[in-house]
Write an enzyme that holds these catalytic residues in place. Structure first.
Site: not given
Lengths: 392, 160
Positions: B35, B104
């Site tokens: 990913c 993130c």
């Protein structure tokens, strides 16, 4: 130093193209549909541009050129236009799995409309096997659409071999040549295609200028209806200055493409050799020879593309990447995926696309700046820990 | 450039606390290369506080900046304080993140929390031994709500 290695995104317009366009932005402002003398100047301008574009792709009848607003529109017109106009023949379309989204997304929406689409696989180099195309053709196949060159990995497809098959089977064949036209010699007669898309800003022409070649006798349903511009196949007052610019860019490319591409190829070889000497754990994405001269797509292991792009940008160097992190949708490149490139390697892909104005000094500058960037990011990477010291 | 705030760019260009740790007290690993992002956090705990935090990250500019910011925010904090660092607070400290890069910041906080949980599970017995009754100072087990020595109701008093 400012270095531009993103020519696949767009190119800087040639100064000669701008010169040609300027009168059509000022004094020659007429509408080509008008019979009066002001309109006729504009009409003459687009007539000449049509000839120039036709000549660039070896098309003998300039009526076969339809001007569009973008390569994307040309691809949309090729797919939707042909399929809708030929529904009586069938409902089946064949495309490759590494097409540009302006083909793939159109194919997807045609599926929703009840058409059937076959997505052809590619090998590790991104190449289509013509025999696979032959095997996919059915009696109800209306159109095959396979790009001439892939914008991301540069792989050039065996279009002539495929067109032999489509002709024998009586299936129409479109090629998206947006990444190719103006960067290598393209001849629609030799290629044997029925439709071909091209875009001006890919070869130093203006953005918003593009065209679709449609071989005479090929039925196409217009996407934009209204007046009878472009022989009724694309309505709307022509964007005269841009079309004139596309014509001039075509004329220049016709004369200079060979010298551009040999210059660019020399640079690319210097670039690739330099990288393999200076950075360990790198690989070339795409085919070593059957590729666009300006395309250098490399996989740099253990580091992610966007990080490299930002650090390169800080040094004035502009490139692109197939990393998920660089796409708005956070999806990694569908092209690299179709080629079987591992996700972690796809995230570390960097695409340098070279153009006619690039120089050896610029290559050497990147060769100086890139290795320390890779070294720095690798030192930060949890994937790199088992690798030996001394590797860059 | 790249839609990042100045603070993100600053942390990306000069990340704090990068590296691996020898004999860490806890390690937290999140993400996977499929990913796109991978982060490993290493922590050292002294007197119930994070005395050292180091990280290694494979990922985009945001992922690296988030790791750096999380490490800065966590350093010197008690474990409980560090556990309360959230994605939101990290993004906020960074002057915001582009919407599609918010995940993130999740990874950064997750990796830190995982390292702390790793520390706690490694030290589970020690923690139990360190719990004392506030009334008789006898040892108590973590799960218990009363002191087995004196029988009085008590909340756990760690770190004695």
């Amino acid at each position: 130093m400012d270095v531009y290695f993103d020519h696949i995104s767009t190119t800087r317009m040639d100064a000669r193209v701008l010169e040609e366009m300027l009168p059509f932005l000022r004094e020659n402002f007429g509408n080509p549909s008008n019979q009066h003398h002001i309109g006729q100047v504009a009409r003459k301008g687009i007539g000449q541009a049509r000839e120039q574009v036709a000549r660039l792709i070896g098309c003998l009848n300039s009526d076969e050129i339809i001007f569009t607003s973008s390569g994307t529109e040309a691809n949309n017109l090729a797919l939707k236009g042909v399929v809708l106009a030929n529904q009586k023949k069938g409902k089946h379309i064949i495309v490759s799995s590494i097409e540009h989204f302006s083909v793939l997304h159109v194919a997807k929406s045609m599926e929703k409309m009840g058409f059937e689409v076959t997505y052809l696989p590619v090998d590790n180099y991104g190449l289509i096997n013509p025999q696979v195309v032959e095997g996919a053709i059915r009696t109800d196949t209306v159109l095959v659409s396979i790009q001439l060159a892939n914008p991301e990995v540069g792989t050039i497809q065996p279009i002539e071999a495929i067109s032999e098959i489509t002709r024998a089977k009586g299936v129409l064949f479109h090629t998206d040549a947006v990444a190719a036209v103006g960067n290598l010699i393209v001849d629609v007669e030799r290629l044997g295609v029925d439709l071909l898309s091209l875009s001006g800003h890919q070869f130093y022409g203006p953005k918003g200028s593009a065209a679709l070649f449609v071989r005479q006798g090929t039925r196409v349903t217009p996407l934009i209806e209204g007046g009878i511009q472009e022989r009724g196949r694309r309505a709307g007052t022509e964007n005269v200055p841009e079309i004139v610019g596309l014509g001039k860019a075509s004329e220049i490319a016709m004369q200079e493409v060979n010298s551009w591409s040999s210059h660019i190829l020399r640079l690319r070889q210097r670039f690739w050799e330099g990288i393999t000497k200076r950075i360990a754990h790198v690989s070339l994405n795409g085919h070593p020879d059957l590729r666009l001269s300006g395309n250098l797509n490399i996989g740099i292991e253990f580091v992610e593309g966007e990080s490299m792009l930002i650090l390169l940008d800080m040094e004035g160097i502009v490139a692109s990447s197939g990393s998920a992190c660089t796409s708005q949708a956070l999806k990694s490149s569908h092209v690299l995926k179709a080629m079987g490139v591992e996700p972690v390697k796809a995230h570390g892909s960097l695409l340098f696309s070279l153009g006619k104005e690039n120089t050896e000094e610029e290559i050497d500058y990147v060769l100086e700046k890139l290795p320390p960037i890779v070294k720095r990011l690798r030192a930060m990477s949890p994937l790199y820990k088992e690798k030996e010291e001394g590797d860059v | 450039m790249f839609d990042y705030s100045q603070k993100v760019m600053e942390h990306f260009a000069h990340p704090r606390n990068v590296g691996e740790m020898e004999n860490p007290d806890g390690v937290g690993e999140v993400g996977n290369p499929v990913c796109g992002d991978m982060m490993t956090f290493y922590i050292k705990v002294t007197d119930g506080r994070l005395s050292e935090v180091l990280f290694k990250t494979f990922g985009c500019g945001a992922a690296i900046a988030v790791s750096s910011m999380v490490s800065e925010m966590a350093k010197g904090k008690t474990l409980t304080e560090a556990m309360s660092i959230t994605n939101k607070s990290v993004a906020q400290e960074l002057g915001g993140l582009p919407e599609n890069k918010m995940h993130c910041s999740n990874l950064g906080a997750d990796a830190l929390h995982k390292a702390i949980l790793d520390y706690q599970s490694r030290n589970a017995e020690q923690i139990v031994a360190k719990c004392h009754c506030p009334y008789c100072n006898g040892s108590i087990v973590e799960e218990s709500s009363f002191c087995q020595a004196c029988g009085r109701e008590c909340s756990i008093n760690r770190g004695g």
